[in-house]
Design a protein around this motif. Sequence first.
Motif, PDB file in Angstrom:
ATOM      1  N   GLY A  26      24.088  49.143  59.340  1.00  0.00           N
ATOM      2  CA  GLY A  26      24.598  50.486  59.550  1.00  0.00           C
ATOM      3  C   GLY A  26      23.748  51.582  58.938  1.00  0.00           C
ATOM      4  O   GLY A  26      23.980  52.768  59.211  1.00  0.00           O
ATOM      5  N   ILE A  27      22.810  51.220  58.095  1.00  0.00           N
ATOM      6  CA  ILE A  27      21.851  52.167  57.537  1.00  0.00           C
ATOM      7  C   ILE A  27      20.489  51.484  57.509  1.00  0.00           C
ATOM      8  O   ILE A  27      20.399  50.260  57.538  1.00  0.00           O
ATOM      9  N   THR A  28      19.476  52.308  57.423  1.00  0.00           N
ATOM     10  CA  THR A  28      18.130  51.777  57.218  1.00  0.00           C
ATOM     11  C   THR A  28      17.834  51.860  55.734  1.00  0.00           C
ATOM     12  O   THR A  28      17.695  52.950  55.176  1.00  0.00           O
ATOM     13  N   PHE A  29      17.776  50.702  55.111  1.00  0.00           N
ATOM     14  CA  PHE A  29      17.650  50.626  53.669  1.00  0.00           C
ATOM     15  C   PHE A  29      16.518  51.502  53.137  1.00  0.00           C
ATOM     16  O   PHE A  29      16.675  52.247  52.182  1.00  0.00           O
ATOM     17  N   ALA A  33      17.341  55.333  48.550  1.00  0.00           N
ATOM     18  CA  ALA A  33      17.082  54.569  47.336  1.00  0.00           C
ATOM     19  C   ALA A  33      18.068  53.407  47.268  1.00  0.00           C
ATOM     20  O   ALA A  33      19.192  53.496  47.758  1.00  0.00           O
ATOM     21  N   MET A  34      17.622  52.335  46.658  1.00  0.00           N
ATOM     22  CA  MET A  34      18.465  51.150  46.549  1.00  0.00           C
ATOM     23  C   MET A  34      18.422  50.649  45.118  1.00  0.00           C
ATOM     24  O   MET A  34      17.435  50.864  44.413  1.00  0.00           O
ATOM     25  N   GLY A  35      19.468  49.964  44.729  1.00  0.00           N
ATOM     26  CA  GLY A  35      19.458  49.456  43.372  1.00  0.00           C
ATOM     27  C   GLY A  35      20.460  48.343  43.164  1.00  0.00           C
ATOM     28  O   GLY A  35      21.336  48.101  43.996  1.00  0.00           O
ATOM     29  N   TRP A  36      20.297  47.684  42.048  1.00  0.00           N
ATOM     30  CA  TRP A  36      21.241  46.670  41.581  1.00  0.00           C
ATOM     31  C   TRP A  36      21.895  47.192  40.311  1.00  0.00           C
ATOM     32  O   TRP A  36      21.204  47.690  39.413  1.00  0.00           O
ATOM     33  N   ASN A  95      23.599  48.596  45.623  1.00  0.00           N
ATOM     34  CA  ASN A  95      23.883  50.011  45.867  1.00  0.00           C
ATOM     35  C   ASN A  95      22.814  50.615  46.760  1.00  0.00           C
ATOM     36  O   ASN A  95      21.637  50.270  46.637  1.00  0.00           O
ATOM     37  N   ALA A  96      23.251  51.487  47.647  1.00  0.00           N
ATOM     38  CA  ALA A  96      22.305  52.235  48.472  1.00  0.00           C
ATOM     39  C   ALA A  96      22.770  53.674  48.528  1.00  0.00           C
ATOM     40  O   ALA A  96      23.967  53.945  48.638  1.00  0.00           O
ATOM     41  N   ASN A  97      21.846  54.605  48.430  1.00  0.00           N
ATOM     42  CA  ASN A  97      22.237  56.007  48.552  1.00  0.00           C
ATOM     43  C   ASN A  97      21.098  56.822  49.147  1.00  0.00           C
ATOM     44  O   ASN A  97      19.926  56.525  48.962  1.00  0.00           O
ATOM     45  N   GLN A 106      25.076  60.145  50.889  1.00  0.00           N
ATOM     46  CA  GLN A 106      25.987  59.010  51.018  1.00  0.00           C
ATOM     47  C   GLN A 106      25.660  57.955  49.958  1.00  0.00           C
ATOM     48  O   GLN A 106      24.493  57.765  49.614  1.00  0.00           O
ATOM     49  N   THR A 107      26.700  57.297  49.489  1.00  0.00           N
ATOM     50  CA  THR A 107      26.540  56.198  48.536  1.00  0.00           C
ATOM     51  C   THR A 107      27.362  55.017  49.007  1.00  0.00           C
ATOM     52  O   THR A 107      28.529  55.179  49.372  1.00  0.00           O
TER      53      THR A 107
END
Length: 119
Positions: A26-29, A33-36, A95-97, A106-107
């Motif tokens: 549903g999103i293009t990573f 930004a992405m995180g753990w 997490n992606a935002n 969006q988060t």
Amino acid sequence: QVQLVESGGGLVQAGGSLRLSCVASGITFSAGAMGWYRQTPGNQRELVAAISGGGTVYADSVKGRFTISRDNAKNTMYLQMIRLKPEDTTVYYCNANGYYSTSYFQTYWGQGTQVTVSS
């Protein structure tokens, strides 16, 4: 609908390794930004590692042991964890935002995956 699905958690002995994966739909990573993150005893979420166009960042407690990476073609993010310690035991969240080609920030969070390190 956006979904982040984590996998790869489990039980490992101290000193062992695990690799977590997070697949996004549903999103293009790579457009954000992405995180753990991981849950603290106080029920907060603390940043473990993050990756974006600007590079990577790590919490001091995991530097040299954890490596974050992503595969844009698979829309997947990874967290390779080595030399695991009992204090790494907790739930890990993907997490992606970002704006993702919209005008609003969006988060998104995954459902979490349990990592347990036995001593």
